[in-house]
Scaffold this active site. Structure first.
Site, short mmCIF file in Angstrom:
data_model
loop_
_atom_site.label_atom_id
_atom_site.label_comp_id
_atom_site.label_asym_id
_atom_site.label_seq_id
_atom_site.Cartn_x
_atom_site.Cartn_y
_atom_site.Cartn_z
N LYS A 9 0.83 -1.20 0.00
CA LYS A 9 0.00 0.00 0.00
C LYS A 9 0.88 1.27 0.00
O LYS A 9 2.09 1.19 0.23
CB LYS A 9 -0.93 -0.04 1.23
CG LYS A 9 -1.89 -1.24 1.22
CD LYS A 9 -2.82 -1.21 2.43
CE LYS A 9 -3.71 -2.44 2.47
NZ LYS A 9 -4.67 -2.41 3.61
N TYR A 49 -11.96 -2.96 -3.31
CA TYR A 49 -12.53 -3.05 -1.97
C TYR A 49 -14.07 -3.06 -1.99
O TYR A 49 -14.71 -2.65 -1.02
CB TYR A 49 -12.01 -1.91 -1.10
CG TYR A 49 -10.62 -2.16 -0.53
CD1 TYR A 49 -10.36 -3.31 0.23
CD2 TYR A 49 -9.58 -1.25 -0.71
CE1 TYR A 49 -9.09 -3.54 0.76
CE2 TYR A 49 -8.31 -1.48 -0.17
CZ TYR A 49 -8.08 -2.62 0.56
OH TYR A 49 -6.83 -2.85 1.09
N THR A 91 -5.28 -7.72 10.71
CA THR A 91 -5.65 -6.46 10.06
C THR A 91 -5.17 -5.24 10.85
O THR A 91 -4.61 -4.30 10.29
CB THR A 91 -7.18 -6.38 9.88
OG1 THR A 91 -7.60 -7.52 9.13
CG2 THR A 91 -7.61 -5.12 9.16
N ARG A 102 2.85 -6.60 9.40
CA ARG A 102 2.13 -5.55 10.13
C ARG A 102 2.57 -5.48 11.58
O ARG A 102 2.64 -4.39 12.17
CB ARG A 102 0.62 -5.81 10.03
CG ARG A 102 0.05 -5.56 8.63
CD ARG A 102 -1.35 -6.08 8.49
NE ARG A 102 -1.96 -5.75 7.20
CZ ARG A 102 -3.10 -6.25 6.76
NH1 ARG A 102 -3.78 -7.12 7.51
NH2 ARG A 102 -3.58 -5.90 5.59
N ASN A 112 -1.81 -0.15 7.21
CA ASN A 112 -1.27 -1.48 7.56
C ASN A 112 -0.44 -2.12 6.44
O ASN A 112 -0.29 -3.33 6.38
CB ASN A 112 -2.39 -2.40 8.07
CG ASN A 112 -3.50 -2.57 7.05
OD1 ASN A 112 -3.38 -2.16 5.91
ND2 ASN A 112 -4.58 -3.20 7.48
N HIS A 115 -1.75 -5.41 1.36
CA HIS A 115 -2.99 -6.16 1.17
C HIS A 115 -2.67 -7.57 0.70
O HIS A 115 -1.75 -7.77 -0.08
CB HIS A 115 -3.87 -5.50 0.11
CG HIS A 115 -4.91 -6.43 -0.43
ND1 HIS A 115 -6.11 -6.65 0.22
CD2 HIS A 115 -4.92 -7.25 -1.51
CE1 HIS A 115 -6.81 -7.55 -0.47
NE2 HIS A 115 -6.11 -7.93 -1.52
N GLU A 126 -9.22 -10.63 -7.73
CA GLU A 126 -8.25 -9.54 -7.63
C GLU A 126 -7.16 -9.65 -8.68
O GLU A 126 -6.73 -8.64 -9.26
CB GLU A 126 -7.67 -9.49 -6.21
CG GLU A 126 -8.72 -9.07 -5.19
CD GLU A 126 -8.30 -9.24 -3.74
OE1 GLU A 126 -9.09 -8.86 -2.85
OE2 GLU A 126 -7.19 -9.77 -3.48
P1 RTP Z 1 -6.65 -5.98 3.26
O1 RTP Z 1 -7.96 -6.34 2.57
O2 RTP Z 1 -6.23 -4.56 2.98
O3 RTP Z 1 -5.59 -7.00 2.97
O4 RTP Z 1 -6.86 -6.05 4.83
P2 RTP Z 1 -7.58 -7.20 5.66
O5 RTP Z 1 -8.08 -8.27 4.73
O6 RTP Z 1 -6.66 -7.60 6.74
O7 RTP Z 1 -8.80 -6.41 6.31
P3 RTP Z 1 -10.25 -6.10 5.68
O8 RTP Z 1 -11.26 -6.50 6.68
O9 RTP Z 1 -10.37 -6.66 4.29
O10 RTP Z 1 -10.25 -4.51 5.61
C1 RTP Z 1 -9.69 -3.81 4.52
C2 RTP Z 1 -8.91 -2.64 5.02
O11 RTP Z 1 -9.81 -1.69 5.57
C3 RTP Z 1 -9.18 -1.02 6.65
N1 RTP Z 1 -9.98 -1.17 7.85
N2 RTP Z 1 -10.21 -0.19 8.67
N3 RTP Z 1 -12.05 -0.50 11.72
C4 RTP Z 1 -11.41 0.12 10.78
O12 RTP Z 1 -11.17 1.28 10.82
C5 RTP Z 1 -10.95 -0.68 9.65
N4 RTP Z 1 -11.20 -1.96 9.43
C6 RTP Z 1 -10.58 -2.27 8.28
C7 RTP Z 1 -7.83 -1.64 6.88
O13 RTP Z 1 -6.83 -0.80 6.33
C8 RTP Z 1 -7.92 -2.96 6.14
O14 RTP Z 1 -6.67 -3.37 5.66
MG MG Z 2 -9.26 -7.85 3.06
#
Ligand code: RTP
Ligand code: MG
Length: 148
Positions: A9, A49, A91, A102, A112, A115, A126
């Site tokens: 990112k 997303y 996450t 992370r 973070n 992705h 994707e």
């Molecule tokens: P990513 O898709 O970016 O690999 O991250 P992830 O699977 O670990 O988490 P995901 O649930 O898919 O969430 C996508 C991105 O959204 C942001 N996020 N912010 N509570 C919050 O403020 C929150 N929750 C998620 C994070 O940057 C996350 O990577």
């Molecule tokens: Mg995700």
């Protein structure tokens, strides 16, 4: 052979962590299939997303991912989807184990670093979203499968 989509990112690029992050997947033994460095359009960010469209953090997530260049990659190997998620860590970097990307380099859930696709269907979606077929380089490393 299983493939996953990973993207460093904008914060990972800004913090000069590109080499450090790629090293972890390369030395683990996964195979790089595609890589490009690009600014992300709003349209691509929203499609990437799309599952989070209704979440309160969606606008800031799209804002952030379009704020600077990212390193988009496809990696291949047995179990690479789940293994990459382990290497990346939870996450929220405050909950990520030390030793994960992370966990070692982050403190903010919105910053973070990287992705990773979370399931085979997501990986397929994707990879097709970010790369044309001809950008995927199919090759076999000349190594015994267990020796890197
Ligand atoms: P990513 O898709 O970016 O690999 O991250 P992830 O699977 O670990 O988490 P995901 O649930 O898919 O969430 C996508 C991105 O959204 C942001 N996020 N912010 N509570 C919050 O403020 C929150 N929750 C998620 C994070 O940057 C996350 O990577
Ligand atoms: Mg995700």
């Amino acid at each position: 052979m299983e493939r996953t989509f990973l993207a460093i990112k904008p914060d990972g690029v800004q913090r000069r962590l590109v080499g450090e992050i790629i090293r972890r997947f390369e030395t683990k033994g996964f195979t790089l299939i595609a890589l490009k460095f690009q600014k992300v359009s709003r349209e691509l960010a929203e499609q990437h997303y799309a599952v989070h469209r209704e979440r309160p953090f969606f606008p800031s997530l799209v804002e952030f991912i379009t704020s600077g260049p990212v390193v988009a990659m496809v990696w291949e190997g047995d179990g690479v989807i789940a293994s990459a998620r382990k290497i990346i860590g939870a996450t929220n970097p405050l909950n990520s184990e030390p030793g994960t990307i992370r966990g070692d380099f982050g403190i903010n859930v919105g910053r973070n670093l990287i992705h990773g696709s979370d399931a085979p269907e997501t990986a397929q979606y994707e990879i097709a979203l970010w790369f044309k077929d001809e950008e995927l380089v199919a090759w076999q490393p000349q190594l015994t499968p267990w020796l890197h």
